[in-house]
Design a protein around this motif. Structure first.
Motif, mmCIF file in Angstrom:
data_model
loop_
_atom_site.group_PDB
_atom_site.id
_atom_site.type_symbol
_atom_site.label_atom_id
_atom_site.label_comp_id
_atom_site.label_asym_id
_atom_site.label_seq_id
_atom_site.Cartn_x
_atom_site.Cartn_y
_atom_site.Cartn_z
ATOM 1 N N CYS A 53 -67.701 -35.613 22.030
ATOM 2 C CA CYS A 53 -67.467 -34.999 20.722
ATOM 3 C C CYS A 53 -68.418 -33.805 20.596
ATOM 4 C CB CYS A 53 -67.737 -36.010 19.620
ATOM 5 S SG CYS A 53 -69.464 -36.541 19.607
ATOM 6 N N HIS A 85 -67.626 -40.834 24.088
ATOM 7 C CA HIS A 85 -67.098 -41.972 23.332
ATOM 8 C C HIS A 85 -66.025 -42.677 24.157
ATOM 9 C CE1 HIS A 85 -69.036 -41.282 19.468
ATOM 10 N NE2 HIS A 85 -68.752 -39.987 19.559
ATOM 11 N N CYS A 141 -73.273 -41.864 15.787
ATOM 12 C CA CYS A 141 -72.985 -40.486 16.185
ATOM 13 C C CYS A 141 -72.632 -39.650 14.964
ATOM 14 C CB CYS A 141 -71.835 -40.449 17.189
ATOM 15 S SG CYS A 141 -71.604 -38.819 17.910
#
Ligand SMILES: [Zn+2]
Lengths: 435, 143
Positions: free
Chosen positions: A251, A258, A313
Motif C-alpha cells: 500500500c 498486505h 497500517c
C-alpha cells in the motif's frame, strides 16, 4: 471521492471477524481436498489427521506440509481437486529449477486471483481513469494474465504489452500516456535507463506508479526506479503454486506487503523443525489456499524467508503484512552454526559501493567451516597499491561480520571472473556437500 | 613530467602473467620496466611500456582489470651510492614512498628508476633541486 480499497469489507475486516471467516473457509477447504485429492488424503492419513480434526484456523498446524517435491511427484494432475471439465485455465512456471509446476484454475479461481490483483492496483492509487501498461510476460507465466485481469477489474485502460521490445513499450507509454507500469523490477529499471538515454526526464512521462514483482529486488533498486521514472514503486508478491501475483501487495506506506488473507492464510515456520513461529519471527513462509477450487494447496512451503506483522497500517487495511522475502531456504547456508543468506552479502556489497557480483565458497577443513567471499572489483576500486586492496578486503569483511555475526575471508577479484552458468552467476559453492 | 605506469590486477592463476606479456608482445608493445607485488591471493603487475595507450586498450579489451597511474622516473648515475642519494633526497623532503623498481635497460651513463610516491610534483622538485634528472616519456620511447 477516490476509491481507497477494491473490496473494503475484506481488506479492512476486524481481526476477529477475519479469523472466523478463515476458520469457516478452512474447514470446508480441508474436506474438499481430503475428498478430492488422494495425494493429500494419503499425507493426512499418514499423519493421522482427519478432516473432522480441523475445526478452525487454530487447528491448521495439525495438517501436513506440501513442498515443491510433492508438486513434482504429483505432476501433472496429482493435486487437482476439480474435474478437468470445470477447469478453464492453466498457468505454469518456467521450470528453470527442476520440473515445471502446472497450476489449474476454475473460473472462480481466476476471478479470485484477478480480484487480488485489482486490490493491488487500487492500493497503488489506480482508478478507472488510469492507463495501465502491463509489461509482464503473457502466456504461461502468471505475471501478465494476473495484472491484466486486475487492471480490467479496476477499469483501467489496459495496454497488454507483454515483456520485451522496449522501443515499442516506450512508444505506447508516451503516445497513450500510461500512468501505471506493471513489470519485473529489473525490466522497470531497464525501461528507465532507456528513457533516460532517449532524453526523457522523470517529468516528461505521465507515469505515476509501478507495480513490480516476480523477482527479488532491493530498496536501493526501488529508489533508483522511483527516481528515473518519477513514480512510486510498489512491490507485489505471489507464486504460481498459490495462483500468481496478488497473494500480497504493498500500500502507500511501502513498508511490507498486505497478504490477501481472506484467500491465502500465511504462517511462518522454523524451516528445520516445521514448528509454527510467533508473529514477528523470521522464518519460512507457508501458504494455505482457503477457497481456491482446482488447485488448493494446503500448507505449501514457499521456501521464502520473511517476517509477518500485524502492526496497524496507516492505509486502514487490517490485512497482515509480510516483509519482502529476505532469502530462500534453499539458499540458506549454515556456516559455523550461523544462518547465512546470500542476500545479506548482497546488501553489504551494495551498502559499501560494490556491484553485487560475488561468490560464496564454503568448505570444511579440520572439522571447521571455512567461509570465503569473492567479490568482483570495478576499475575504480582497483589500485596499484597492495596495502589498499588488502584494506578494502578487510573493510568488507568487517561489514559482513557486523551483518552476519561471523567473519568471512574476503577476496577481491577481477571483473567477470566469477563463474557464470547460463548467464547467471553461481553465488554459492558449498564444497562440504561434495564430501 | 611524470611517466605513465600501467597497473594490472593478476589473479594468482597459472599462466596469467604469461598471457599478459603475450598479449602485449602480439601488439608490438615493449616492456621497459616491470615489477610485481604479490600476496597469497593476487598480484599487482606494474609496467612501463613504449606505447601505453595501445597497451591499455589491448589489455582492457582482453578483460584485464587495469589502472593507469602517474609515477616519477629518475635517472641514477651508474655508480655505487647514487640510488641511496636519491632516496635520501626524498626522505629529507618528507616524501613517503610506496614502492620503486628499475628499468630493465640502461643507457651508457644512467640506470632509470621508477618511484611511486604520494605527491609526484613535490618529489620531482626535490630531486631536480638536488641535481637529479628525471625520466621523460621521450626517454622511455628512446630505450
Ligand atoms: Zn497498508
Amino acid at each position: 471521492m477516490e476509491q481507497r480499497y477494491y473490496q473494503k469489507e475484506f481488506e479492512t475486516m476486524p481481526l476477529e471477524e477475519m479469523r472466523k471467516l478463515q476458520s469457516e473457509k478452512l474447514v470446508k477447504q480441508v474436506k474438499h481436498v481430503y475428498d478430492n485429492v488422494p495425494y493429500y488424503r494419503n499425507l493426512m492419513d499418514e499423519k493421522g489427521v482427519k478432516p473432522e480434526d480441523i475445526k478452525g484456523i487454530d487447528d491448521l498446524h495439525l495438517l501436513p506440509f506440501l513442498t515443491k517435491a510433492d508438486l513434482r511427484d504429483a505432476y501433472p494432475y496429482g493435486l487437482l481437486a476439480k474435474p478437468l471439465e470445470e477447469c478453464v485455465r492453466i498457468q505454469s512456471t518456467s521450470g528453470t529449477t527442476g520440473r515445471r509446476v502446472v497450476a489449474f484454475y476454475t473460473q472462480k479461481d481466476v476471478d479470485l486471483w484477478e480480484d487480488c490483483c485489482a486490490r493491488a492496483i487500487i492500493a497503488a492509487g489506480g482508478t478507472n481513469k488510469d492507463v495501465c501498461q502491463v509489461a509482464y510476460g503473457y502466456g504461461l507465466f502468471t505475471g501478465g494474465p494476473g495484472l491484466n485481469g486486475g487492471s480490467h477489474r479496476v477499469g483501467c485502460l489496459t495496454l497488454p504489452m507483454s515483456s520485451g521490445n522496449t522501443e515499442r513499450q516506450i512508444q505506447f507509454m508516451t503516445d497513450l500516456s500510461a500512468t501505471i507500469l506493471c513489470c519485473t523490477p529489473s525490466y522497470a529499471a531497464y525501461i528507465g535507463e532507456t528513457l533516460k538515454e532517449m532524453g526523457y526526464g522523470p517529468d516528461d512521462i505521465p507515469l505515476k506508479a509501478g507495480i513490480f514483482g516476480a523477482e527479488p529486488w532491493t530498496e536501493e533498486m526501488r529508489c533508483g526506479i522511483e527516481e528515473t521514472l518519477g513514480i512510486k514503486a510498489y512491490d507485489i508478491y505471489g507464486l504460481t503454486e498459490t495462483s500468481g501475483p496478488g497473494v500480497s501487495f504493498e500500500c502507500e506506506e511501502q513498508t511490507g506487503m498486505h497478504v490477501n488473507e481472506d484467500h491465502f492464510y500465511a504462517e511462518i515456520i522454523d524451516p528445520d523443525t516445521g514448528e509454527v513461529l510467533p508473529e514477528g519471527s523470521k522464518g519460512e513462509l507457508v501458504f494455505t489456499s482457503l477457497d481456491k477450487e482446482a488447485f488448493p494447496l494446503l500448507r505449501y512451503r514457499t521456501r521464502d524467508i520473511c517476517v509477518l506483522s500485524r502492526k496497524k497500517c496507516s492505509c486502514g487495511r487490517t490485512l497482515i503484512k509480510m516483509s519482502k522475502p529476505m532469502g530462500r531456504t534453499d539458499d540458506m547456508l549454515i556456516i559455523r552454526g550461523v544462518n547465512v543468506f546470500p542476500s545479506q552479502i548482497e546488501t553489504v556489497l551494495l551498502n559499501e559501493g560494490y556491484q553485487p557480483n560475488y561468490q560464496i565458497v564454503v568448505d570444511r577443513v579440520n572439522n571447521t567451516d571455512t567461509f570465503e567471499v569473492n567479490v568482483e572489483m570495478t576499475p575504480e576500486q582497483f589500485t596499484d597499491k597492495v596495502s589498499e586492496v588488502l584494506a578494502k578486503e578487510k573493510a568488507l569483511a568487517n561489514a559482513m561480520k557486523t551483518m552476519l555475526g561471523i567473519n568471512p575471508a574476503v577476496h577481491l577479484v577481477a571483473p567477470k571472473t566469477i563463474v557464470r552458468s547460463e548467464g547467471k552467476a553461481v553465488r554459492v559453492i558449498d564444497k562440504r556437500k561434495l564430501v | 613530467m611524470a611517466i605513465k605506469q600501467l597497473t594490472v590486477f593478476v589473479p594468482n592463476r597459472q599462466g596469467t602473467l604469461v598471457s599478459i606479456t603475450n598479449t602485449l608482445a602480439a601488439h608490438n608493445i615493449n616492456i621497459r620496466a616491470l615489477s610485481i607485488a604479490e600476496t597469497e591471493e593476487f598480484g599487482i603487475l606494474r609496467l612501463i611500456v613504449n606505447d601505453e595507450a595501445t597497451a591499455e586498450r589491448t589489455l582492457a579489451e582482453a578483460d584485464y582489470l587495469i589502472k593507469v597511474v602517474d609515477v616519477v622516473g629518475v635517472k641514477i648515475g651508474d655508480e655505487p651510492g647514487k640510488l641511496t642519494a636519491a632516496l635520501d633526497v626524498l626522505d629529507k623532503a618528507g616524501i613517503n614512498m610506496e614502492y620503486l623498481y628499475a628499468f630493465m635497460a640502461r643507457t651508457e651513463k644512467h640506470a632509470y628508476v621508477v618511484l611511486r610516491v604520494e605527491d609526484n610534483a613535490v618529489a620531482e622538485n626535490a630531486l631536480v633541486n638536488a641535481g637529479f634528472h628525471l625520466v621523460t616519456e621521450a626517454d622511455v620511447n628512446k630505450l
